[in-house]
Scaffold this motif. Sequence first.
Motif, PDB file in Angstrom:
ATOM      1  N   CYS A   9     -19.900  -6.551 -12.300  1.00  0.00           N
ATOM      2  CA  CYS A   9     -18.820  -6.489 -11.621  1.00  0.00           C
ATOM      3  C   CYS A   9     -17.815  -5.764 -12.445  1.00  0.00           C
ATOM      4  CB  CYS A   9     -18.504  -7.916 -11.253  1.00  0.00           C
ATOM      5  SG  CYS A   9     -16.840  -7.886 -10.251  1.00  0.00           S
ATOM      6  N   GLY A  10     -16.839  -4.847 -11.875  1.00  0.00           N
ATOM      7  CA  GLY A  10     -15.948  -4.321 -12.649  1.00  0.00           C
ATOM      8  C   GLY A  10     -14.407  -4.968 -12.706  1.00  0.00           C
ATOM      9  N   LEU A  11     -14.536  -6.465 -12.378  1.00  0.00           N
ATOM     10  CA  LEU A  11     -13.203  -7.197 -12.501  1.00  0.00           C
ATOM     11  C   LEU A  11     -12.737  -7.132 -13.765  1.00  0.00           C
ATOM     12  CD1 LEU A  11     -13.920 -10.277 -10.087  1.00  0.00           C
ATOM     13  CD2 LEU A  11     -12.165  -8.367  -9.710  1.00  0.00           C
ATOM     14  N   ASP A  12     -13.566  -7.046 -14.923  1.00  0.00           N
ATOM     15  CA  ASP A  12     -12.992  -7.099 -16.228  1.00  0.00           C
ATOM     16  C   ASP A  12     -11.997  -5.966 -16.327  1.00  0.00           C
ATOM     17  OD1 ASP A  12     -15.161  -5.615 -16.068  1.00  0.00           O
ATOM     18  OD2 ASP A  12     -15.526  -6.000 -18.108  1.00  0.00           O
ATOM     19  N   VAL A  13     -12.458  -4.802 -15.886  1.00  0.00           N
ATOM     20  CA  VAL A  13     -11.662  -3.464 -16.044  1.00  0.00           C
ATOM     21  C   VAL A  13     -10.364  -3.741 -15.105  1.00  0.00           C
ATOM     22  CG1 VAL A  13     -11.446  -1.100 -15.868  1.00  0.00           C
ATOM     23  CG2 VAL A  13     -13.734  -2.227 -16.425  1.00  0.00           C
ATOM     24  N   ILE A  18      -4.227  -4.810 -14.081  1.00  0.00           N
ATOM     25  CA  ILE A  18      -3.290  -5.374 -13.259  1.00  0.00           C
ATOM     26  C   ILE A  18      -3.164  -6.962 -13.761  1.00  0.00           C
ATOM     27  CG2 ILE A  18      -3.428  -3.958 -11.358  1.00  0.00           C
ATOM     28  CD1 ILE A  18      -5.431  -6.537 -10.226  1.00  0.00           C
ATOM     29  N   GLY A  19      -3.745  -7.364 -14.706  1.00  0.00           N
ATOM     30  CA  GLY A  19      -3.622  -8.827 -15.083  1.00  0.00           C
ATOM     31  C   GLY A  19      -2.159  -9.251 -15.476  1.00  0.00           C
ATOM     32  N   GLY A  20      -2.169 -10.409 -14.950  1.00  0.00           N
ATOM     33  CA  GLY A  20      -0.773 -10.979 -15.329  1.00  0.00           C
ATOM     34  C   GLY A  20      -0.132 -11.305 -13.622  1.00  0.00           C
ATOM     35  N   LYS A  21       1.005 -11.812 -13.918  1.00  0.00           N
ATOM     36  CA  LYS A  21       1.639 -12.176 -12.700  1.00  0.00           C
ATOM     37  C   LYS A  21       2.642 -11.137 -12.261  1.00  0.00           C
ATOM     38  CE  LYS A  21       5.323 -15.660 -11.355  1.00  0.00           C
ATOM     39  NZ  LYS A  21       6.200 -16.687 -11.696  1.00  0.00           N
ATOM     40  N   TRP A  22       3.014 -10.264 -12.789  1.00  0.00           N
ATOM     41  CA  TRP A  22       4.038  -9.158 -12.659  1.00  0.00           C
ATOM     42  C   TRP A  22       3.426  -7.713 -12.075  1.00  0.00           C
ATOM     43  CZ3 TRP A  22       7.832 -12.244 -11.205  1.00  0.00           C
ATOM     44  CH2 TRP A  22       7.770 -13.135 -11.905  1.00  0.00           C
ATOM     45  N   LYS A  23       2.548  -7.500 -12.893  1.00  0.00           N
ATOM     46  CA  LYS A  23       1.987  -6.093 -12.711  1.00  0.00           C
ATOM     47  C   LYS A  23       1.477  -5.462 -11.213  1.00  0.00           C
ATOM     48  CE  LYS A  23       0.315  -5.089 -17.411  1.00  0.00           C
ATOM     49  NZ  LYS A  23      -0.946  -4.923 -18.024  1.00  0.00           N
ATOM     50  N   PRO A  24       0.839  -6.587 -10.647  1.00  0.00           N
ATOM     51  CA  PRO A  24       0.526  -6.094  -9.235  1.00  0.00           C
ATOM     52  C   PRO A  24       1.660  -5.898  -8.322  1.00  0.00           C
ATOM     53  CG  PRO A  24      -0.870  -7.974  -9.848  1.00  0.00           C
ATOM     54  CD  PRO A  24       0.177  -7.555 -10.916  1.00  0.00           C
ATOM     55  N   LEU A  25       2.701  -6.746  -8.475  1.00  0.00           N
ATOM     56  CA  LEU A  25       4.075  -6.584  -7.573  1.00  0.00           C
ATOM     57  C   LEU A  25       4.812  -5.253  -8.035  1.00  0.00           C
ATOM     58  CD1 LEU A  25       5.430 -10.287  -7.677  1.00  0.00           C
ATOM     59  CD2 LEU A  25       4.516  -8.910  -5.781  1.00  0.00           C
ATOM     60  N   LEU A  26       4.892  -4.914  -9.467  1.00  0.00           N
ATOM     61  CA  LEU A  26       5.366  -3.811  -9.983  1.00  0.00           C
ATOM     62  C   LEU A  26       4.730  -2.646  -9.132  1.00  0.00           C
ATOM     63  CD1 LEU A  26       6.102  -4.795 -13.415  1.00  0.00           C
ATOM     64  CD2 LEU A  26       7.962  -4.503 -11.725  1.00  0.00           C
ATOM     65  N   LEU A  27       3.502  -2.421  -9.241  1.00  0.00           N
ATOM     66  CA  LEU A  27       2.583  -1.720  -8.647  1.00  0.00           C
ATOM     67  C   LEU A  27       2.892  -1.584  -7.339  1.00  0.00           C
ATOM     68  CD1 LEU A  27       0.400   0.735  -9.314  1.00  0.00           C
ATOM     69  CD2 LEU A  27      -1.334  -1.334  -9.017  1.00  0.00           C
ATOM     70  N   PHE A  28       3.118  -2.390  -6.341  1.00  0.00           N
ATOM     71  CA  PHE A  28       3.402  -2.674  -5.107  1.00  0.00           C
ATOM     72  C   PHE A  28       4.462  -1.687  -4.681  1.00  0.00           C
ATOM     73  CE2 PHE A  28       5.412  -4.339  -1.436  1.00  0.00           C
ATOM     74  CZ  PHE A  28       4.481  -4.087  -0.350  1.00  0.00           C
TER      75      PHE A  28
END
Length: 119
Positions: A9-13, A18-28
């Motif tokens: 599975c490519g989840l590690d990549v 996007i690891g962490g609390k903030w990166k997904p929100l910043l990306l959004f």
Amino acid sequence: MEKIMEPVCGLDVALHYIGGKWKPLLLFYVQYSPRRFGEFKRLVEGISEKVLIQQLKAMTEDGIITRHDFREVPPRVEYSITDFGRSLAQALQPLCEWGTRNRENMADGTATPVLTEER
């Protein structure tokens, strides 16, 4: 010598980017239009200035966003999504939709999932 198996599975990549609390929100928030530092600070409640700087720098180094310094006084810097970042944002879209469907469960403390399809 012990053979190390590659993850299937490519989840590690994905989590590297996007690891962490903030990166997904910043990306959004950057996927729809370029954003300035102050905009991110207002949009992402609870993030400290120090952490915001660190996260934007990491995302820039990873090729998710670009940083454009207009070299003006007062300083003006914009962050824009790259094609690589857009592909990552598209991959996160189903997770965003899942979170929207299950938001009430988090708010009221229940653990009842919302199922949308039968298996």
